[in-house]
Write a protein that holds these residues in place. Structure first.
Motif, PDB file in Angstrom:
ATOM      1  N   ALA A 216       0.832  -1.208   0.000  1.00  0.00           N
ATOM      2  CA  ALA A 216       0.000   0.000   0.000  1.00  0.00           C
ATOM      3  C   ALA A 216       0.864   1.255   0.000  1.00  0.00           C
ATOM      4  CB  ALA A 216      -0.925  -0.006   1.211  1.00  0.00           C
ATOM      5  N   ILE A 217       1.966   1.218   0.752  1.00  0.00           N
ATOM      6  CA  ILE A 217       2.871   2.371   0.801  1.00  0.00           C
ATOM      7  C   ILE A 217       3.522   2.585  -0.560  1.00  0.00           C
ATOM      8  CG2 ILE A 217       5.022   3.243   1.799  1.00  0.00           C
ATOM      9  CD1 ILE A 217       4.224   1.910   4.420  1.00  0.00           C
ATOM     10  N   ALA A 218       3.944   1.496  -1.196  1.00  0.00           N
ATOM     11  CA  ALA A 218       4.564   1.596  -2.520  1.00  0.00           C
ATOM     12  C   ALA A 218       3.605   2.237  -3.518  1.00  0.00           C
ATOM     13  CB  ALA A 218       4.992   0.214  -3.004  1.00  0.00           C
ATOM     14  N   GLU A 219       2.357   1.784  -3.500  1.00  0.00           N
ATOM     15  CA  GLU A 219       1.361   2.325  -4.432  1.00  0.00           C
ATOM     16  C   GLU A 219       1.057   3.787  -4.121  1.00  0.00           C
ATOM     17  OE1 GLU A 219      -3.216   1.386  -5.944  1.00  0.00           O
ATOM     18  OE2 GLU A 219      -2.248   0.110  -4.434  1.00  0.00           O
ATOM     19  N   GLU A 220       0.950   4.120  -2.837  1.00  0.00           N
ATOM     20  CA  GLU A 220       0.587   5.479  -2.432  1.00  0.00           C
ATOM     21  C   GLU A 220       1.684   6.487  -2.757  1.00  0.00           C
ATOM     22  OE1 GLU A 220      -0.917   7.659   1.677  1.00  0.00           O
ATOM     23  OE2 GLU A 220      -1.289   5.511   1.369  1.00  0.00           O
ATOM     24  N   THR A 221       2.925   6.042  -2.806  1.00  0.00           N
ATOM     25  CA  THR A 221       4.033   6.963  -3.085  1.00  0.00           C
ATOM     26  C   THR A 221       4.471   6.934  -4.549  1.00  0.00           C
ATOM     27  OG1 THR A 221       5.560   5.245  -2.265  1.00  0.00           O
ATOM     28  CG2 THR A 221       4.951   7.018  -0.750  1.00  0.00           C
ATOM     29  N   GLY A 222       3.714   6.253  -5.409  1.00  0.00           N
ATOM     30  CA  GLY A 222       3.950   6.371  -6.839  1.00  0.00           C
ATOM     31  C   GLY A 222       4.764   5.272  -7.487  1.00  0.00           C
ATOM     32  N   PHE A 223       5.189   4.269  -6.731  1.00  0.00           N
ATOM     33  CA  PHE A 223       5.951   3.170  -7.336  1.00  0.00           C
ATOM     34  C   PHE A 223       5.002   2.220  -8.061  1.00  0.00           C
ATOM     35  CE2 PHE A 223       8.952   4.583  -4.080  1.00  0.00           C
ATOM     36  CZ  PHE A 223      10.138   4.600  -4.810  1.00  0.00           C
ATOM     37  N   SER A 224       5.426   1.773  -9.231  1.00  0.00           N
ATOM     38  CA  SER A 224       4.566   0.907 -10.045  1.00  0.00           C
ATOM     39  C   SER A 224       4.518  -0.518  -9.523  1.00  0.00           C
ATOM     40  CB  SER A 224       5.050   0.908 -11.498  1.00  0.00           C
ATOM     41  OG  SER A 224       6.403   0.453 -11.581  1.00  0.00           O
ATOM     42  N   ALA A 225       5.512  -0.902  -8.733  1.00  0.00           N
ATOM     43  CA  ALA A 225       5.547  -2.259  -8.183  1.00  0.00           C
ATOM     44  C   ALA A 225       6.292  -2.247  -6.856  1.00  0.00           C
ATOM     45  CB  ALA A 225       6.227  -3.219  -9.161  1.00  0.00           C
ATOM     46  N   VAL A 226       5.948  -3.188  -5.989  1.00  0.00           N
ATOM     47  CA  VAL A 226       6.574  -3.257  -4.669  1.00  0.00           C
ATOM     48  C   VAL A 226       8.073  -3.489  -4.798  1.00  0.00           C
ATOM     49  CG1 VAL A 226       6.648  -4.510  -2.483  1.00  0.00           C
ATOM     50  CG2 VAL A 226       4.459  -4.114  -3.606  1.00  0.00           C
ATOM     51  N   ARG A 227       8.470  -4.307  -5.779  1.00  0.00           N
ATOM     52  CA  ARG A 227       9.898  -4.636  -5.892  1.00  0.00           C
ATOM     53  C   ARG A 227      10.731  -3.396  -6.215  1.00  0.00           C
ATOM     54  NH1 ARG A 227       7.618  -6.616 -10.648  1.00  0.00           N
ATOM     55  NH2 ARG A 227       8.589  -5.898 -12.600  1.00  0.00           N
ATOM     56  N   TYR A 228      10.150  -2.464  -6.982  1.00  0.00           N
ATOM     57  CA  TYR A 228      10.884  -1.231  -7.279  1.00  0.00           C
ATOM     58  C   TYR A 228      11.006  -0.360  -6.026  1.00  0.00           C
ATOM     59  CZ  TYR A 228      10.229  -2.461 -12.186  1.00  0.00           C
ATOM     60  OH  TYR A 228      10.254  -3.110 -13.391  1.00  0.00           O
ATOM     61  N   TYR A 229       9.943  -0.347  -5.241  1.00  0.00           N
ATOM     62  CA  TYR A 229       9.990   0.415  -3.988  1.00  0.00           C
ATOM     63  C   TYR A 229      11.075  -0.137  -3.067  1.00  0.00           C
ATOM     64  CZ  TYR A 229       8.664   1.922   0.719  1.00  0.00           C
ATOM     65  OH  TYR A 229       8.688   2.416   2.000  1.00  0.00           O
ATOM     66  N   ILE A 230      11.096  -1.453  -2.911  1.00  0.00           N
ATOM     67  CA  ILE A 230      12.095  -2.080  -2.041  1.00  0.00           C
ATOM     68  C   ILE A 230      13.507  -1.802  -2.551  1.00  0.00           C
ATOM     69  CG2 ILE A 230      12.982  -4.292  -1.210  1.00  0.00           C
ATOM     70  CD1 ILE A 230      10.085  -5.321  -1.251  1.00  0.00           C
ATOM     71  N   LYS A 231      13.683  -1.895  -3.863  1.00  0.00           N
ATOM     72  CA  LYS A 231      15.001  -1.658  -4.468  1.00  0.00           C
ATOM     73  C   LYS A 231      15.502  -0.250  -4.158  1.00  0.00           C
ATOM     74  CE  LYS A 231      17.155  -1.024  -9.003  1.00  0.00           C
ATOM     75  NZ  LYS A 231      16.930  -1.047 -10.480  1.00  0.00           N
ATOM     76  N   HIS A 232      14.649   0.742  -4.381  1.00  0.00           N
ATOM     77  CA  HIS A 232      15.080   2.127  -4.163  1.00  0.00           C
ATOM     78  C   HIS A 232      15.192   2.451  -2.680  1.00  0.00           C
ATOM     79  CE1 HIS A 232      15.135   3.460  -8.308  1.00  0.00           C
ATOM     80  NE2 HIS A 232      13.987   2.827  -8.516  1.00  0.00           N
ATOM     81  N   PHE A 233      14.343   1.864  -1.857  1.00  0.00           N
ATOM     82  CA  PHE A 233      14.444   2.094  -0.418  1.00  0.00           C
ATOM     83  C   PHE A 233      15.767   1.548   0.108  1.00  0.00           C
ATOM     84  CE2 PHE A 233      13.789   1.649   4.066  1.00  0.00           C
ATOM     85  CZ  PHE A 233      12.949   2.697   4.408  1.00  0.00           C
ATOM     86  N   GLU A 234      16.124   0.361  -0.329  1.00  0.00           N
ATOM     87  CA  GLU A 234      17.392  -0.235   0.103  1.00  0.00           C
ATOM     88  C   GLU A 234      18.579   0.590  -0.375  1.00  0.00           C
ATOM     89  OE1 GLU A 234      17.107  -4.213  -1.404  1.00  0.00           O
ATOM     90  OE2 GLU A 234      16.266  -4.993   0.478  1.00  0.00           O
ATOM     91  N   HIS A 235      18.439   1.202  -1.561  1.00  0.00           N
ATOM     92  CA  HIS A 235      19.529   2.041  -2.082  1.00  0.00           C
ATOM     93  C   HIS A 235      19.765   3.247  -1.178  1.00  0.00           C
ATOM     94  CE1 HIS A 235      22.060   4.290  -4.871  1.00  0.00           C
ATOM     95  NE2 HIS A 235      21.236   5.326  -4.735  1.00  0.00           N
ATOM     96  N   TRP A 236      18.676   3.896  -0.730  1.00  0.00           N
ATOM     97  CA  TRP A 236      18.816   5.119   0.050  1.00  0.00           C
ATOM     98  C   TRP A 236      18.955   4.869   1.547  1.00  0.00           C
ATOM     99  CZ3 TRP A 236      20.216   9.424  -2.081  1.00  0.00           C
ATOM    100  CH2 TRP A 236      19.911   9.667  -3.414  1.00  0.00           C
ATOM    101  N   PHE A 237      18.317   3.840   2.052  1.00  0.00           N
ATOM    102  CA  PHE A 237      18.319   3.613   3.497  1.00  0.00           C
ATOM    103  C   PHE A 237      19.160   2.413   3.936  1.00  0.00           C
ATOM    104  CE2 PHE A 237      14.700   6.351   2.913  1.00  0.00           C
ATOM    105  CZ  PHE A 237      14.680   7.129   4.054  1.00  0.00           C
ATOM    106  N   GLY A 238      19.651   1.653   2.970  1.00  0.00           N
ATOM    107  CA  GLY A 238      20.583   0.584   3.299  1.00  0.00           C
ATOM    108  C   GLY A 238      19.967  -0.657   3.890  1.00  0.00           C
ATOM    109  N   MET A 239      18.648  -0.765   3.867  1.00  0.00           N
ATOM    110  CA  MET A 239      17.991  -1.949   4.420  1.00  0.00           C
ATOM    111  C   MET A 239      16.579  -2.061   3.862  1.00  0.00           C
ATOM    112  SD  MET A 239      17.252  -0.661   8.348  1.00  0.00           S
ATOM    113  CE  MET A 239      18.902   0.024   8.528  1.00  0.00           C
ATOM    114  N   HIS A 240      15.967  -3.218   4.052  1.00  0.00           N
ATOM    115  CA  HIS A 240      14.600  -3.469   3.594  1.00  0.00           C
ATOM    116  C   HIS A 240      13.630  -2.578   4.393  1.00  0.00           C
ATOM    117  CE1 HIS A 240      10.834  -5.645   2.881  1.00  0.00           C
ATOM    118  NE2 HIS A 240      11.442  -6.250   1.850  1.00  0.00           N
ATOM    119  N   PRO A 241      12.546  -2.101   3.760  1.00  0.00           N
ATOM    120  CA  PRO A 241      11.580  -1.251   4.477  1.00  0.00           C
ATOM    121  C   PRO A 241      11.064  -1.873   5.772  1.00  0.00           C
ATOM    122  CG  PRO A 241      11.100  -1.234   2.137  1.00  0.00           C
ATOM    123  CD  PRO A 241      12.187  -2.244   2.339  1.00  0.00           C
ATOM    124  N   LEU A 242      10.786  -3.176   5.772  1.00  0.00           N
ATOM    125  CA  LEU A 242      10.277  -3.820   6.986  1.00  0.00           C
ATOM    126  C   LEU A 242      11.330  -3.845   8.084  1.00  0.00           C
ATOM    127  CD1 LEU A 242       8.183  -6.800   5.562  1.00  0.00           C
ATOM    128  CD2 LEU A 242       7.360  -4.654   6.556  1.00  0.00           C
TER     129      LEU A 242
END
Length: 481
Positions: A216-242
């Protein structure tokens, strides 16, 4: 809200999103709107000023202020603009603590100067070693900075949907290639990387402030898929969102969560000051409903257009029937300065012959609306003037923003309010009558203008604010020290 953190004594650890900063005495850090953060003490005592600005209030004066991104370089102690910020913050803090006459007005005016300084010197940034860094002075291109502000404003406003480089290029009337180039040059990021950064940054609030699922967070912030959200989150924050949620939920202090401080520490005092400052803005926001009169003066641009015609105000002030109202106007005209800007109820002038040597500015403002101005052009006698002054009760707020002024300036303000003008008109009419010593003293004191002095340090921009209730005038003289 935006918060300015100023370490007065000792040191403190600031966690801003994924990054951790060790702030020492004299450091200033800007917490931009929507940034989640927390503080942690070090092994030494500290005294920290936390100055919170209500962006809803100040956005009335500065377009898109909520989406501006300000950065101070805590590693550069030699930055002169930081010293300007320190002086302004100290002035604000002392006004709040001392609560002298009219301190609320002084706090608001100093905050306008603080924002002017931030806009002038701390909003242009690049990405370096994974962090944003201020480079306004190195770039020296404020036109480009303004364009980048519009671009990032638009991205922050529309990041939740599909957003393309082509769409923004069309809005800015630029080629896709050139737009991509200036974004890369300014931020060190491609357009897509910058958009992903904004989306990930915004997702942090949802991640730590709600129980929403990752999808839901991925969709609400404009990511087309959860995997892209996780990929970019890990790039900037260094860990999985969970993993990030598990590690930091409850530890990051949001705008809606009151920090927990131990009893009788300096932090509690700072929290009280912060609440007082917020109250000031709330009071002003409720009181002043009319749209403020904002006068923007660019010393170089406006000086090139020195006005040769008499100011519009002269049609009112040079009538004999209005001579009482015209006292501040006459004082200004006696200086015989170059008028660089004027309107129905204001004049801005300078004695300097060319902008490179400009070291003074004179500002005259009157509170009367367009309809009252028409009446002042037609009245025939003192009784008509007295009636207008008595009946006019409108409030008016002026904000004069001058860019191109650098240095330390002395400001002298000569102000006449409604009661002063009424006393002058009545005293002039009764000048032949016998008055008691007491009546004469009351008339004299009431009719005298209020004079105040102060000083400001400016790096490039200086803001002057005044408020009237009913007919009033203020002559402000600004001189470089």
């Amino acid at each position: 809200d935006m918060e300015v953190v100023y370490v007065l004594e000792g040191s403190v650890i600031l966690r801003n999103g994924y990054y951790t900063y060790n702030l020492k005495q004299g450091d200033i850090f800007i917490l931009n709107d929507r940034e989640m953060h927390s503080f942690q003490r070090t092994d030494e005592d500290n005294l920290v000023m936390m100055f919170q600005m209500d962006l809803t209030y100040f956005s009335r004066y500065y377009d898109s202020l909520k989406n501006n991104f300000f950065v101070t370089d805590v590693e550069d102690d030699s930055d002169e603009s930081l010293e300007v910020l320190r002086n302004l913050l100290a002035k604000i803090m002392m006004e709040i603590i001392q609560k002298g006459y009219g301190y609320e007005h002084k706090v608001i005016e100093s905050t306008h100067n603080l924002i002017a300084c931030l806009l002038s010197d701390f909003q242009y940034f690049v990405m370096e070693n994974g962090r944003f860094k201020n480079e306004m002075k190195n770039k020296g291109n404020k036109i480009l900075a303004g364009r980048l502000n519009r671009i990032t404003d638009y991205m922050y406003d529309n990041y939740t949907r599909k957003l393309t480089l082509s769409e923004i290029a069309d809005r800015e009337h630029l080629s896709i290639y050139y737009l991509s180039h200036i974004i890369k040059e300014a931020t060190g990021l491609s357009f897509q990387d910058l958009l992903s950064y904004i989306r990930v940054e915004e997702s942090e609030r949802l991640l730590l402030g709600t129980n929403k699922k990752i999808g839901a967070i991925a969709e609400e912030t404009g990511f087309s898929a959860v995997r892209y959200y996780i990929k970019h989150f890990e790039h900037w924050f260094g860990m999985h969102p969970l993993e990030y949620r598990k590690k930091y939920i409850g530890k990051i202090i949001s705008r809606d969560i009151e920090a927990k401080y131990k009893l009788a520490t300096p932090a509690q005092i700072e929290s009280a000051i912060r609440k007082q400052v917020k109250g000031i803005y709330a009071d002003y926001a409720d009181k002043f409903k009319a749209k403020p009169v904002i006068i923007d003066i660019d010393i170089y641009d406006d000086y090139a257009e020195v006005e040769s015609e008499p100011p519009v105000m002269s049609e009112i002030m040079e009538r004999d029937v209005n001579k009482v109202l015209a006292e501040p106007y006459r004082k200004m005209m006696e200086m015989q300065e170059n008028i660089i800007s004027s309107g129905e109820n204001y004049i801005v002038s300078t004695k300097c012959k060319y902008p490179g040597a400009l070291d003074s500015l004179s500002i005259l403002m009157y509170n009367f609306d367009e309809n009252t101005g028409r009446n002042l052009r037609k009245i025939l006698n003192r009784d008509d003037l007295l009636r207008i002054v008595r009946n006019y009760e409108n409030e008016m707020e002026f904000l004069v923003r001058c860019t191109g002024l650098s240095g330390t300036f002395r400001i002298i303000r000569y102000r006449l309010g409604k009661e002063s003008f009424l006393a002058k008109i009545v005293h002039e009419a009764d000048s032949g009558a016998r008055e008691s010593v007491r009546e004469n003293l009351i008339n004299k004191l009431t009719s005298e203008g209020n004079i105040s002095t102060g000083s400001y340090i400016s790096s490039d921009a200086l803001s002057v604010r005044t408020i009237f209730e009913g007919i009033g005038a203020e002559l402000i003289l600004i001189d470089k020290v």
